[in-house]
Design a protein around this motif. Structure first.
Motif, mmCIF file in Angstrom:
data_model
loop_
_atom_site.group_PDB
_atom_site.id
_atom_site.type_symbol
_atom_site.label_atom_id
_atom_site.label_comp_id
_atom_site.label_asym_id
_atom_site.label_seq_id
_atom_site.Cartn_x
_atom_site.Cartn_y
_atom_site.Cartn_z
ATOM 1 N N TYR A 139 25.467 13.675 18.379
ATOM 2 C CA TYR A 139 26.696 14.312 17.948
ATOM 3 C C TYR A 139 26.522 14.985 16.589
ATOM 4 C CZ TYR A 139 29.341 11.884 21.577
ATOM 5 O OH TYR A 139 29.821 11.449 22.767
ATOM 6 N N ILE A 140 27.462 15.858 16.290
ATOM 7 C CA ILE A 140 27.636 16.414 14.952
ATOM 8 C C ILE A 140 28.960 15.854 14.464
ATOM 9 C CG2 ILE A 140 27.999 18.515 13.598
ATOM 10 C CD1 ILE A 140 26.410 19.945 15.931
ATOM 11 N N THR A 141 28.918 15.212 13.331
ATOM 12 C CA THR A 141 30.092 14.497 12.853
ATOM 13 C C THR A 141 30.445 14.953 11.443
ATOM 14 O OG1 THR A 141 29.237 12.611 14.100
ATOM 15 C CG2 THR A 141 31.098 12.194 12.648
ATOM 16 N N TYR B 41 32.847 14.134 7.938
ATOM 17 C CA TYR B 41 33.565 13.101 7.209
ATOM 18 C C TYR B 41 34.249 13.713 5.976
ATOM 19 C CZ TYR B 41 31.130 9.596 9.954
ATOM 20 O OH TYR B 41 30.667 8.825 10.990
ATOM 21 N N PHE C 95 36.004 9.292 8.757
ATOM 22 C CA PHE C 95 35.711 10.130 9.917
ATOM 23 C C PHE C 95 36.812 11.158 10.127
ATOM 24 C CE2 PHE C 95 34.148 11.129 14.092
ATOM 25 C CZ PHE C 95 35.281 11.354 14.868
ATOM 26 N N GLN D 218 34.173 14.739 15.545
ATOM 27 C CA GLN D 218 32.796 14.851 16.001
ATOM 28 C C GLN D 218 32.762 15.656 17.291
ATOM 29 O OE1 GLN D 218 31.402 10.834 16.578
ATOM 30 N NE2 GLN D 218 32.110 10.731 18.689
ATOM 31 N N TYR E 205 31.590 16.149 4.339
ATOM 32 C CA TYR E 205 30.172 16.000 4.708
ATOM 33 C C TYR E 205 29.980 16.234 6.202
ATOM 34 C CZ TYR E 205 29.586 13.389 0.313
ATOM 35 O OH TYR E 205 29.551 12.995 -0.998
ATOM 36 N N LEU F 162 27.225 15.370 9.275
ATOM 37 C CA LEU F 162 26.228 14.344 9.576
ATOM 38 C C LEU F 162 25.630 14.625 10.940
ATOM 39 C CD1 LEU F 162 24.939 11.561 8.931
ATOM 40 C CD2 LEU F 162 26.875 10.519 10.084
ATOM 41 N N VAL F 163 24.304 14.656 11.001
ATOM 42 C CA VAL F 163 23.623 14.894 12.268
ATOM 43 C C VAL F 163 22.460 13.930 12.397
ATOM 44 C CG1 VAL F 163 24.235 17.342 12.222
ATOM 45 C CG2 VAL F 163 22.022 16.610 11.315
#
Lengths: 116, 110
Positions: free
Chosen positions: B32-34, B36, B46, B49, B87, B89-90
């Motif tokens: 996933y690409i998430t 935050y 969170f 995503q 941010y 996150l990957v």
């Protein structure tokens, strides 16, 4: 539902001392992560537990850092002996089992560690 | 190794739509690409995503092109309370580590 909790919220210790940080994940979350943010820099991954097993500890900076997760519940991160460069905010996060590493994680408020 | 790149900071005004793009080469194929959000003295929270195309929830939308080498977080009609660091996150494709972006400091002005 209680969120991720961390203890203590702030710790000030002298160089050479030992500090133990604690993280209580959300109940039922198998995945537990430790991260660190040093002042002015990005968040860095430290390690990942799946239940009580270390899935990935490649982010741990050196052998002065020891993480444990007994019984797959709470986790501790011990720094012994602490050095000045260990100062920063240590975050813990947990997630349910999901596909991929970047699955939704719930973060604790962090522990601010200051080494003097 | 994967590297994520985000703008260091952005300014906008209340009521505007804000788009923050994160570039992430070498992203893990099945991860996933998430995104935050983080307020001072708090842990990241969170937002959203996605895996591909477009995802929308009650707070944001996430646009992911077919090659998945970037993603854009869209915040509709921002308010002052949206001032925070965002941010992406990957997961890294080669060593399967989590890679955080450096964060985008978003400042919303009245």
């Amino acid at each position: 539902e209680a969120g991720v909790t961390q203890f203590p919220s702030h710790s000030v210790i002298e160089k050479g001392q030992t500090v133990t940080l604690r993280c209580d994940p959300i109940s039922g979350h198998d995945n537990l992560y430790w991260y660190r943010r040093v002042m002015g820099k990005e968040i860095k991954f430290l390690l990942h537990f799946v239940k009580e097993s270390k899935q990935d500890e490649s982010g741990m900076p050196n052998n002065r850092f020891l993480a444990e997760r007994t019984g797959g519940t709470y986790s501790t991160l011990k720094v012994q002996p602490a050095e000045l460069e260990d100062s920063g905010v240590y975050f813990c996060a947990s997630s349910q089992h999901g596909e991929g590493l970047a699955y939704e994680q719930y973060f604790g408020p962090g522990t601010r560690l200051t080494v003097t | 190794l994967a590297k994520t790149t985000q703008p260091i900071s952005m300014d906008s005004y209340e009521g505007q739509e804000v788009n923050i793009t994160c570039s992430h080469n070498n992203i893990a194929t099945n991860d996933y690409i998430t995104w935050y959000q983080q307020f001072p003295s708090q842990g990241p929270r969170f937002i959203i995503q996605g895996y591909k195309t477009k995802v929308t929830n009650e707070v944001a939308s996430l646009f992911i092109p077919a090659d998945r080498k970037s993603s854009t977080l869209s915040l509709p009609r921002v308010s002052l309370s949206d001032t925070a660091v965002y941010y992406c996150l990957v997961g890294d494709k080669s060593n399967y580590q989590l890679i955080w972006g450096a964060g985008t400091k978003l400042i919303i002005k009245p």
